[in-house]
Design an enzyme around this catalytic site. Structure first.
Site, PDB file in Angstrom:
ATOM      1  N   LYS A  69      18.649  62.107  58.526  1.00 34.36           N
ATOM      2  CA  LYS A  69      19.033  62.887  57.335  1.00 34.36           C
ATOM      3  C   LYS A  69      17.798  63.255  56.528  1.00 34.36           C
ATOM      4  CE  LYS A  69      20.433  61.794  53.154  1.00 34.36           C
ATOM      5  NZ  LYS A  69      19.800  62.904  52.419  1.00 34.36           N
ATOM      6  N   GLU A  71      10.676  51.522  54.469  1.00 28.84           N
ATOM      7  CA  GLU A  71       9.364  51.885  53.913  1.00 28.84           C
ATOM      8  C   GLU A  71       9.628  52.292  52.476  1.00 28.84           C
ATOM      9  OE1 GLU A  71       6.524  51.528  55.127  1.00 28.84           O
ATOM     10  OE2 GLU A  71       6.882  51.309  57.269  1.00 28.84           O
ATOM     11  N   CYS A  76       3.616  57.332  48.463  1.00 32.39           N
ATOM     12  CA  CYS A  76       3.990  55.927  48.256  1.00 32.39           C
ATOM     13  C   CYS A  76       2.750  55.037  48.139  1.00 32.39           C
ATOM     14  CB  CYS A  76       4.896  55.456  49.374  1.00 32.39           C
ATOM     15  SG  CYS A  76       4.285  55.952  50.978  1.00 32.39           S
ATOM     16  N   GLU A  92       6.518  52.177  39.617  1.00 34.29           N
ATOM     17  CA  GLU A  92       5.971  53.304  40.383  1.00 34.29           C
ATOM     18  C   GLU A  92       6.345  54.625  39.694  1.00 34.29           C
ATOM     19  OE1 GLU A  92       7.888  54.186  44.155  1.00 34.29           O
ATOM     20  OE2 GLU A  92       5.915  54.532  45.024  1.00 34.29           O
TER      21      GLU A  92
HETATM   22  P1  NAD Z   1      15.420  58.001  47.292  1.00 36.16           P
HETATM   23  O1  NAD Z   1      15.468  56.607  47.754  1.00 36.16           O
HETATM   24  O2  NAD Z   1      16.330  58.423  46.203  1.00 36.16           O
HETATM   25  O3  NAD Z   1      15.739  59.012  48.524  1.00 36.16           O
HETATM   26  C1  NAD Z   1      15.177  58.876  49.791  1.00 36.16           C
HETATM   27  C2  NAD Z   1      16.220  59.274  50.814  1.00 36.16           C
HETATM   28  O4  NAD Z   1      17.325  58.401  50.709  1.00 36.16           O
HETATM   29  C3  NAD Z   1      16.787  60.690  50.636  1.00 36.16           C
HETATM   30  O5  NAD Z   1      17.030  61.268  51.907  1.00 36.16           O
HETATM   31  C4  NAD Z   1      18.104  60.431  49.930  1.00 36.16           C
HETATM   32  O6  NAD Z   1      19.064  61.445  50.164  1.00 36.16           O
HETATM   33  C5  NAD Z   1      18.535  59.135  50.576  1.00 36.16           C
HETATM   34  N1  NAD Z   1      19.488  58.333  49.801  1.00 36.16           N
HETATM   35  C6  NAD Z   1      19.649  58.288  48.446  1.00 36.16           C
HETATM   36  N2  NAD Z   1      20.674  57.449  48.133  1.00 36.16           N
HETATM   37  C7  NAD Z   1      21.141  56.938  49.300  1.00 36.16           C
HETATM   38  C8  NAD Z   1      22.154  56.001  49.641  1.00 36.16           C
HETATM   39  N3  NAD Z   1      22.939  55.419  48.718  1.00 36.16           N
HETATM   40  N4  NAD Z   1      22.343  55.688  50.952  1.00 36.16           N
HETATM   41  C9  NAD Z   1      21.580  56.239  51.899  1.00 36.16           C
HETATM   42  N5  NAD Z   1      20.629  57.156  51.650  1.00 36.16           N
HETATM   43  C10 NAD Z   1      20.392  57.497  50.362  1.00 36.16           C
HETATM   44  O7  NAD Z   1      13.921  58.234  46.984  1.00 36.16           O
HETATM   45  P2  NAD Z   1      13.240  59.537  46.445  1.00 36.16           P
HETATM   46  O8  NAD Z   1      13.285  59.523  44.970  1.00 36.16           O
HETATM   47  O9  NAD Z   1      13.833  60.735  47.123  1.00 36.16           O
HETATM   48  O10 NAD Z   1      11.755  59.308  47.019  1.00 36.16           O
HETATM   49  C11 NAD Z   1      10.766  58.674  46.307  1.00 36.16           C
HETATM   50  C12 NAD Z   1      10.644  57.211  46.684  1.00 36.16           C
HETATM   51  O11 NAD Z   1      10.385  57.057  48.081  1.00 36.16           O
HETATM   52  C13 NAD Z   1       9.452  56.542  46.003  1.00 36.16           C
HETATM   53  O12 NAD Z   1       9.837  55.308  45.495  1.00 36.16           O
HETATM   54  C14 NAD Z   1       8.426  56.358  47.108  1.00 36.16           C
HETATM   55  O13 NAD Z   1       7.504  55.351  46.971  1.00 36.16           O
HETATM   56  C15 NAD Z   1       9.272  56.181  48.290  1.00 36.16           C
HETATM   57  N6  NAD Z   1       8.536  56.603  49.499  1.00 36.16           N
HETATM   58  C16 NAD Z   1       8.044  55.631  50.312  1.00 36.16           C
HETATM   59  C17 NAD Z   1       7.304  55.972  51.446  1.00 36.16           C
HETATM   60  C18 NAD Z   1       6.770  54.932  52.390  1.00 36.16           C
HETATM   61  O14 NAD Z   1       6.399  55.259  53.498  1.00 36.16           O
HETATM   62  N7  NAD Z   1       6.711  53.678  52.022  1.00 36.16           N
HETATM   63  C19 NAD Z   1       7.079  57.308  51.751  1.00 36.16           C
HETATM   64  C20 NAD Z   1       7.587  58.269  50.886  1.00 36.16           C
HETATM   65  C21 NAD Z   1       8.329  57.892  49.764  1.00 36.16           C
END
Ligand code: NAD
Length: 512
Positions: A195, A271, A306, A406
Site C-alpha cells: 500500500k 521501520e 527518518c 521527531e
Molecule cells: P504514518 O505512520 O501515518 O503512515 C505511514 C503509512 O502507514 C502510510 O501508508 C499510511 O497510509 C499507513 N497507515 C496509517 N495508519 C495506518 C493503520 N492504522 N494501519 C495500517 N497502515 C496505516 O506515517 P507518516 O506520517 O505518513 O510518515 C512519517 C513517519 O514515518 C515518520 O515518523 C518517519 O520517521 C517515519 N519513516 C520512517 C522511515 C524508516 O525507514 N525508518 C522511513 C520513512 C518514514
C-alpha cells in the site's frame, strides 16, 4: 473483479501531461475499487489537486490478498515455486524498464512529493534501479546450512518464503521505499500486497505498469492505494496475510503489532522514526566540513527523512565556529519550484504535514529556545505550495519536547557538550535509535563512540549515507528488523530444519 479503469492524464509540475494508471493493481490489472471511491492527488509545490486515483477499502485488500495467495501457491509456475534465477531475471527486467523511463518517473515523483526533480532522478530512482538489481542478484543465491552435530543424523536448514506479505510505505521516499520493500520480498519468493501512502500513490502506480510489462505472473505484486486507517488497517487485520512490513510512524507501528497479535500472529517488521544525534568533536576535520554534512543531515528531502540529524551535539571548543558555518548554510536555502534548477529545496509533502512542522517550530519557541534561524511560512510568497524555511534552535532546555519528538522537517537543535562521556549520555537520551553520526579525526575516539551509541547506524565523518548494500534499521523504538543488504532477505524467509535419520539411529522406545 471490479471493472478495469483506464489510465488518466496528469499534468506534472514540469507542465508535461503523463498517463498514469489510477486503479488498484490486482492480478496485473488496474481495477476500480469495490466502492468506486476516489482520492485527490495534490501537487505540494502549488497546493492544487492534479487528479484522482481510486480509493481502496477492506474489500479491495481482500481481493488483492486472494490474488497474492493464488500467485504464491498456484502451481510450479507461480512465484513462490518458480526457478529462483527466473525471479532474478524478472527483477532485472523491471529495473531495465524503470531505467528506460527514469526521467518520466522522476518527474512524477517530484510532482507527487515536492522533492527536487534532480534529486528524484539522480538519487531516488538511481537507488530504485540499483536496489532491484541488487536483489535480482540475490534471488538464486539463497541457500541453506547443514547442522551435522548429532551422530547418525543429517540435519539441514532451508530458507523458504513466508508467503503473502503486506507492505505499507510512507510518502517521503515513495519509490525508494517501494524498491526496498519489493526487492527482498520478491527475491525470496514471496507475493505482495503493498500500500502506497495516501498523498503519494503515483510513482508506485506507474511502476506497476512496468511490473506487468516485465512479465511478472499476475498476482505476484498487488498495489493498493487508499487511506491508512481503512486500507492499511485491513492489511494488518487480514487473516491470510503472513507478514506485514511497515515503514512509518511509531504509533501506527504499534497499532500494526497489536493487530498482528490479535489476529493471526503475522510476522511484523517495522521501520519507524528517529531523533538522531549528530555529534561533532573539537578534533573534527574542520568546522566547515562538519557544518556541510550537518546541513545535508537535516536538509536532505526538506528534513522529511527518518534518519534526519535533528539533534546536533557539538563540543564547546568548536561550537561557535561550527554554529556560524551551519547557520550560514541554513540561511542559504533557496526554496522554489522542484523543477527549477536553481531551487535547492522544495515544499513539504502535504498541508497536514506543513501544519505539524509549523506546530513544532511554535512549540520550540514557547519552550524558550533561541532561534538564530526561524521557520517562516512561505506559502503565500511561493504560490500556495507547502514551503517553510529551516529552523535552528539553540539554548534548548534539556526537558523540552523539541529535543525528544521527531519533527520530520527542516528543524534542528544545537546543544553543546564538554566531554566524550557527556556526548554519549546525551546521544543515547532518547527512546529512538535509528541513526547517528560522529565527526572526529581521532580514530580511537570514533571506535569508542561506535561501540557506545545505541543506534542501528553510526556514520563516521559522513551523514545520511544509507545504501542498499548496508543493513539499515532501528534500535529501541525506531523499529524491528533490518532493511537492505542480505539482512533484509531474512525479513522474508522462514527457516525450516530438516532432521534426517541416516539409517541406524534407533527409537528410544525400540525394543532392546
Ligand atoms: P504514518 O505512520 O501515518 O503512515 C505511514 C503509512 O502507514 C502510510 O501508508 C499510511 O497510509 C499507513 N497507515 C496509517 N495508519 C495506518 C493503520 N492504522 N494501519 C495500517 N497502515 C496505516 O506515517 P507518516 O506520517 O505518513 O510518515 C512519517 C513517519 O514515518 C515518520 O515518523 C518517519 O520517521 C517515519 N519513516 C520512517 C522511515 C524508516 O525507514 N525508518 C522511513 C520513512 C518514514
Amino acid at each position: 473483479m471490479p471493472k478495469i479503469l483506464e489510465s488518466a492524464t496528469f499534468t506534472l509540475g514540469n507542465g508535461k501531461p503523463v498517463k498514469i494508471p489510477i486503479g488498484q493493481f490486482i492480478n496485473n490489472e488496474f481495477v476500480d475499487s469495490v466502492s468506486g471511491k476516489r482520492m485527490d492527488v495534490y501537487n505540494p509545490a502549488t497546493g492544487k489537486v492534479i487528479g484522482q486515483v481510486s480509493e481502496a477499502d477492506a474489500a479491495d485488500v481482500d481481493l488483492a490478498v486472494k490474488a497474492a495467495r493464488a500467485a504464491y501457491e498456484k502451481d510450479n509456475r507461480s512465484w513462490g515455486f518458480m526457478q529462483h534465477g527466473r525471479r532474478g531475471a524478472l527483477l532485472n527486467k523491471l529495473a531495465d524498464l524503470i531505467e528506460a523511463n527514469q526521467e518520466e518517473l522522476a518527474a512524477i515523483e517530484a510532482t507527487d512529493t515536492g522533492k527536487l526533480y534532480k534529486d528524484a532522478y539522480s538519487k531516488d530512482f538511481a537507488g530504485v534501479i540499483a536496489t532491484l538489481r541488487y536483489y535480482a542478484g540475490w534471488a538464486d543465491k539463497i541457500t541453506g546450512k547443514t547442522y551435522n552435530v548429532i551422530p547418525g543424523i543429517h540435519a539441514y536448514s532451508k530458507y523458504e518464503p513466508i508467503g503473502v506479505c503486506g507492505q505499507i510505505i510512507p510518502w517521503n521516499f515513495p519509490a525508494a521505499m517501494f524498491s526496498w520493500k519489493i526487492g527482498p520480498a520478491l527475491a525470496t519468493g514471496n507475493t505482495i500486497v503493498i500500500k502506497s501512502a495516501e498523498t503519494t500513490p503515483l510513482s508506485a502506480l506507474k511502476m506497476c505498469e512496468y511490473i506487468k510489462e516485465a512479465g511478472f505472473p499476475p498476482g505476484t505484486v498487488n498495489l493498493i492505494t487508499g487511506l491508512g486507517y481503512t486500507a492499511g488497517q485491513a492489511i494488518a487485520d487480514h487473516m491470510d496475510v503472513d507478514k506485514v512490513a511497515f515503514t512509518g510512524s511509531g504509533p501506527v507501528g504499534r497499532k500494526i503489532m497489536e493487530t498482528a497479535a490479535k489476529t493471526n500472529l503475522k510476522r511484523v517488521t517495522l521501520e519507524l522514526g528517529g531523533k538522531s544525534p549528530n555529534i561533532i568533536f573539537d578534533d573534527a576535520k574542520s568546522a566547515k566540513d562538519a557544518a556541510e554534512w550537518a546541513f545535508f543531515g537535516i536538509q536532505m528531502n526538506m528534513g522529511q527523512v527518518c534518519t534526519a540529524g535533528s539533534r546536533i551535539l557539538v563540543q564547546e571548543g568548536i561550537a561557535d565556529e561550527f554554529t556560524k558555518e551551519f547557520v550560514k548554510l541554513m540561511e542559504s536555502v533557496k526554496l522554489g519550484d522542484p523543477f527549477d534548477d536553481s531551487s535547492t529545496h522544495g515544499p513539504l509533502n502535504s498541508s497536514v504535514h506543513f501544519d505539524r512542522v509549523q506546530g513544532w517550530v511554535e512549540t520550540g519557541r514557547k519552550e524558550g529556545a533561541d532561534t538564530p534561524v526561524c521557520g517562516k511560512d512561505m506559502r503565500k510568497e511561493l504560490g500556495g505550495g507547502y514551503f517553510i524555511t529551516p529552523t535552528v534552535f539553540t539554548n534548548v532546555k534539556k526537558d523540552s519536547q523539541i529535543l525528544s519528538n521527531e519533527v520530520f522537517g527542516p528543524v534542528v537543535s544545537i546543544q553543546t557538550f564538554k566531554t566524550e562521556a557527556e556526548a554519549i549520555a546525551e546521544a543515547n537520551r532518547t527512546t529512538y535509535g535509528l541513526a547517528s553520526a560522529v565527526f572526529s579525526s581521532n580514530n580511537e575516539r570514533l571506535l569508542r563512540m561506535n561501540e557506545a551509541i545505541r543506534a542501528g547506524t553510526v556514520w563516521n565523518n559522513v551523514y545520511n549515507f544509507a545504501h542498499f548494500g548496508v543493513p539499515f534499521g532501528g534500535y529501541k523504538q525506531s523499529g524491528i528488523g533490518r532493511e537492505n543488504a542480505d539482512a533484509a532477505l531474512f525479513n522474508y524467509l522462514e527457516t525450516k530444519s530438516v532432521v534426517a535419520n541416516m539409517g541406524y539411529v534407533r527409537s528410544p522406545y525400540a525394543s532392546l
